[in-house]
Design a protein around this motif. Sequence first.
Motif, PDB file in Angstrom:
ATOM      1  N   ALA A 102       1.152  -1.539  -0.049  1.00 35.48           N
ATOM      2  CA  ALA A 102      -0.012  -0.304  -0.328  1.00 35.48           C
ATOM      3  C   ALA A 102       0.534   1.382  -0.482  1.00 35.48           C
ATOM      4  N   LEU A 103       2.030   1.051   0.557  1.00 37.93           N
ATOM      5  CA  LEU A 103       3.395   2.768   0.568  1.00 37.93           C
ATOM      6  C   LEU A 103       3.537   2.766  -0.572  1.00 37.93           C
ATOM      7  N   ALA A 104       3.887   1.753  -1.327  1.00 35.19           N
ATOM      8  CA  ALA A 104       4.195   1.710  -2.337  1.00 35.19           C
ATOM      9  C   ALA A 104       4.015   1.618  -3.605  1.00 35.19           C
ATOM     10  N   VAL A 105       2.105   1.739  -4.087  1.00 34.86           N
ATOM     11  CA  VAL A 105       1.308   1.683  -4.742  1.00 34.86           C
ATOM     12  C   VAL A 105       1.488   3.586  -4.755  1.00 34.86           C
ATOM     13  N   PHE A 106       2.229   4.141  -3.616  1.00 32.70           N
ATOM     14  CA  PHE A 106       1.853   6.042  -3.720  1.00 32.70           C
ATOM     15  C   PHE A 106       2.922   6.419  -4.719  1.00 32.70           C
ATOM     16  N   PHE A 107       4.129   5.559  -5.171  1.00 34.11           N
ATOM     17  CA  PHE A 107       4.776   5.842  -6.198  1.00 34.11           C
ATOM     18  C   PHE A 107       4.885   5.587  -7.555  1.00 34.11           C
ATOM     19  N   VAL A 108       3.576   4.966  -7.831  1.00 30.40           N
ATOM     20  CA  VAL A 108       3.918   4.359  -8.939  1.00 30.40           C
ATOM     21  C   VAL A 108       3.016   5.611  -9.860  1.00 30.40           C
ATOM     22  N   PRO A 109       1.963   6.350  -9.246  1.00 32.90           N
ATOM     23  CA  PRO A 109       1.628   7.736 -10.032  1.00 32.90           C
ATOM     24  C   PRO A 109       2.762   8.395  -9.712  1.00 32.90           C
ATOM     25  N   TYR A 110       3.235   8.081  -8.949  1.00 33.51           N
ATOM     26  CA  TYR A 110       4.272   9.651  -8.366  1.00 33.51           C
ATOM     27  C   TYR A 110       5.791   9.458  -9.251  1.00 33.51           C
ATOM     28  N   LEU A 133      -4.081  20.919  -6.586  1.00 34.53           N
ATOM     29  CA  LEU A 133      -3.502  19.630  -6.238  1.00 34.53           C
ATOM     30  C   LEU A 133      -3.756  18.841  -4.839  1.00 34.53           C
ATOM     31  N   ILE A 134      -3.874  19.938  -4.026  1.00 33.28           N
ATOM     32  CA  ILE A 134      -2.950  20.247  -2.601  1.00 33.28           C
ATOM     33  C   ILE A 134      -4.667  20.110  -1.779  1.00 33.28           C
ATOM     34  N   LEU A 135      -5.702  20.463  -2.465  1.00 36.67           N
ATOM     35  CA  LEU A 135      -6.928  20.383  -2.024  1.00 36.67           C
ATOM     36  C   LEU A 135      -7.466  18.573  -2.642  1.00 36.67           C
ATOM     37  N   LEU A 136      -7.540  18.183  -3.502  1.00 38.37           N
ATOM     38  CA  LEU A 136      -7.799  16.852  -4.056  1.00 38.37           C
ATOM     39  C   LEU A 136      -6.698  15.580  -3.037  1.00 38.37           C
ATOM     40  N   PHE A 137      -5.986  16.217  -2.493  1.00 37.23           N
ATOM     41  CA  PHE A 137      -4.727  15.469  -1.883  1.00 37.23           C
ATOM     42  C   PHE A 137      -5.386  15.454  -0.163  1.00 37.23           C
ATOM     43  N   GLY A 138      -5.891  16.620   0.093  1.00 39.78           N
ATOM     44  CA  GLY A 138      -6.471  16.644   1.684  1.00 39.78           C
ATOM     45  C   GLY A 138      -7.893  15.513   1.200  1.00 39.78           C
ATOM     46  N   ALA A 139      -8.850  15.823   0.441  1.00 37.38           N
ATOM     47  CA  ALA A 139      -9.890  15.256  -0.287  1.00 37.38           C
ATOM     48  C   ALA A 139      -9.446  13.893   0.795  1.00 37.38           C
ATOM     49  N   VAL A 140      -8.593  13.182  -0.427  1.00 42.72           N
ATOM     50  CA  VAL A 140      -8.500  11.636  -0.580  1.00 42.72           C
ATOM     51  C   VAL A 140      -7.951  11.417   0.862  1.00 42.72           C
ATOM     52  N   THR A 141      -6.932  12.129   1.584  1.00 37.91           N
ATOM     53  CA  THR A 141      -6.538  11.420   2.727  1.00 37.91           C
ATOM     54  C   THR A 141      -7.837  11.931   3.600  1.00 37.91           C
ATOM     55  N   TYR A 150      -8.249  -4.005   2.497  1.00 38.21           N
ATOM     56  CA  TYR A 150      -6.736  -4.006   2.425  1.00 38.21           C
ATOM     57  C   TYR A 150      -6.851  -2.412   0.587  1.00 38.21           C
ATOM     58  N   GLY A 151      -8.277  -3.646   0.031  1.00 37.72           N
ATOM     59  CA  GLY A 151      -8.377  -2.922  -1.489  1.00 37.72           C
ATOM     60  C   GLY A 151      -8.172  -1.127  -1.585  1.00 37.72           C
ATOM     61  N   GLN A 152      -9.706  -0.881  -0.449  1.00 39.77           N
ATOM     62  CA  GLN A 152      -9.214   0.843  -0.571  1.00 39.77           C
ATOM     63  C   GLN A 152      -8.675   1.496  -0.110  1.00 39.77           C
ATOM     64  N   LEU A 153      -7.352   0.950   0.589  1.00 39.58           N
ATOM     65  CA  LEU A 153      -6.226   1.578   1.400  1.00 39.58           C
ATOM     66  C   LEU A 153      -6.127   1.272   0.514  1.00 39.58           C
ATOM     67  N   VAL A 154      -5.406   0.209  -1.178  1.00 38.39           N
ATOM     68  CA  VAL A 154      -4.169   0.904  -2.282  1.00 38.39           C
ATOM     69  C   VAL A 154      -4.948   1.960  -2.497  1.00 38.39           C
ATOM     70  N   ALA A 155      -6.032   1.559  -3.032  1.00 38.85           N
ATOM     71  CA  ALA A 155      -7.118   3.059  -3.755  1.00 38.85           C
ATOM     72  C   ALA A 155      -6.750   4.534  -4.007  1.00 38.85           C
ATOM     73  N   CYS A 156      -7.054   4.748  -2.267  1.00 42.62           N
ATOM     74  CA  CYS A 156      -6.706   5.991  -1.618  1.00 42.62           C
ATOM     75  C   CYS A 156      -5.257   6.497  -1.747  1.00 42.62           C
ATOM     76  N   ARG A 157      -4.115   5.316  -2.172  1.00 40.80           N
ATOM     77  CA  ARG A 157      -2.376   5.699  -1.617  1.00 40.80           C
ATOM     78  C   ARG A 157      -2.692   6.012  -3.210  1.00 40.80           C
ATOM     79  N   PHE A 158      -2.899   4.846  -4.204  1.00 45.48           N
ATOM     80  CA  PHE A 158      -2.764   5.340  -5.794  1.00 45.48           C
ATOM     81  C   PHE A 158      -3.166   6.841  -6.060  1.00 45.48           C
ATOM     82  N   LEU A 159      -4.336   7.172  -5.532  1.00 45.16           N
ATOM     83  CA  LEU A 159      -4.676   8.880  -5.883  1.00 45.16           C
ATOM     84  C   LEU A 159      -4.052   9.986  -5.389  1.00 45.16           C
TER      85      LEU A 159
END
Length: 509
Positions: A102-110, A133-141, A150-159
């Motif tokens: 879940a942590l690693a997924v963050f870096f793929v689109p990044y 960007l920061i508005l959307l980042f806060g909303a996903v957080t 697990y699936g929901q966590l991965v989706a959020c980290r990807f976004l």
Amino acid sequence: MSSELEQADTKPTGDIESESQSYESQDHVILTADQKIAETKKLAEQYGINEKAFMRKVDLWVVPPMILLYFLAFIDRINVGNAKAFGMEKAIGLHGHQYNTALAVFFVPYIFFEVISNKALKIVKPHIWLSSLILLFGAVTIGMGFVKNYGQLVACRFLLGIFEAGTFPGIFYVLSTYYSPIEAQKRFSFFFSSTCLAGAAGGSIAYRIHDLNGKHGIDSWAWIFIIEGSFTAGLALLLFFCIPDFPETSRFLNENEREFLKKKLQIHTVDSGFDYEYTFSDMWTQFKKDPTFIYTSLAYFGLIIPAYGYAYFAPTIVQQSGYTNAQSAQAHSVYPWLLAFGATNIVAYFSDLTRIRSPYALGSGLVGLVGLAMVLGSHDPSVRYGGCFLTAGGLYSCMPQLICWNSLNFNGHVRKALGTSFQIGFGNIGGIIAVFIFLSKDSPRFVTGLSVCLAFTVFALVMICVIAFHCKRMNDKKATVAYRQKFFAREEKEIAFDGDLNPNFEYLY
């Protein structure tokens, strides 16, 4: 460098006035740092500007909004480590390597959206793009506080990876257009030290949020995401009005000030080429002709692995260094970050004062190396905790030195946009490695993770030496008559796109 310019004859520089007309028609006199300062003072008098007051105005309008922007982004990026310490894994049923994935997924689109985002800044004004960007980042957080599996966590980290991708390189891109190379390091490092404050604040906030455990049926780990995400999204609205655009279209400068700043930066560097539109093809052309983009990215890649490893897993390391209570561990994880904040700004001050970069980057990296060795090599909780101070202080002083040095050595909008985004984008591949080297099965010593961090810190220090050598070599190359003649025997647009390859631009190292 594999371009035609690199093939120029290394004929020693002779009497400038005796060279070709195309050579004479350019302003070729390379000024020393002191001469550039003197010319800037004359320019300020010409435009009726008090330079000190003007720079205070620029600092006030440019640096604080960027600090707030990245403070919010970084705290939302690393809060998952604090949530883990408060029981997130068990609550949503994570097992095996699912947390690390879940942590690693963050870096793929990044990794992939960095260059695209910097290109977008030339189409959409920075204050609109970055605040969105920061508005959307806060909303996903906020959404991460309500994940159930697990699936929901991965989706959020990807976004999060998509929306956060443009913030860091975009900030350095914009910042680097306001300051000359000899005055930028302390500003850049003061900005970058916000990551240290974010690390400290993240632990401190988590410590206090623990008291909310069970309120309204929500666990303390979820409150971390909800509260910090709400804070981020709310302040994004303020940032819309505060984030500066590029100097040429800046809202807080009048026309006289914009013209002064443009000419001042030309004295210290070369023409930025802001008025020329460029394409991804132009960026690719620059990438192919110059290995500097690779060198800087590899150095940052080497630092990212230990830096992210520390940021994500410091609460766990501190907790297993003798502070067994989760709240106590969160409190004690704050102090190394505070040391890093102080060290970053002290190093930056002396770097600007002496107008050199690589020795300070190397020194800071060596301090981080010693800290990692202490955490790895000792069984004594006090020694391991002391190693956290040196690790944070060293690594988080070295990174802004490297990024600022490279951001200011890239000149012109094409090379600056590409250089900042590719360095940070490629470097963040290291984030994927970082999250898979600190595994629960290796607790409490984390021998594998810390050993890998040590190795890549050494690699980064080697690459810093390579960059310094390359900068010196290019300065010598650009001082030759043949290089200068060949460089200026081209169209103005090509010259503008080549930015720092201009013979009148001197690399700092």
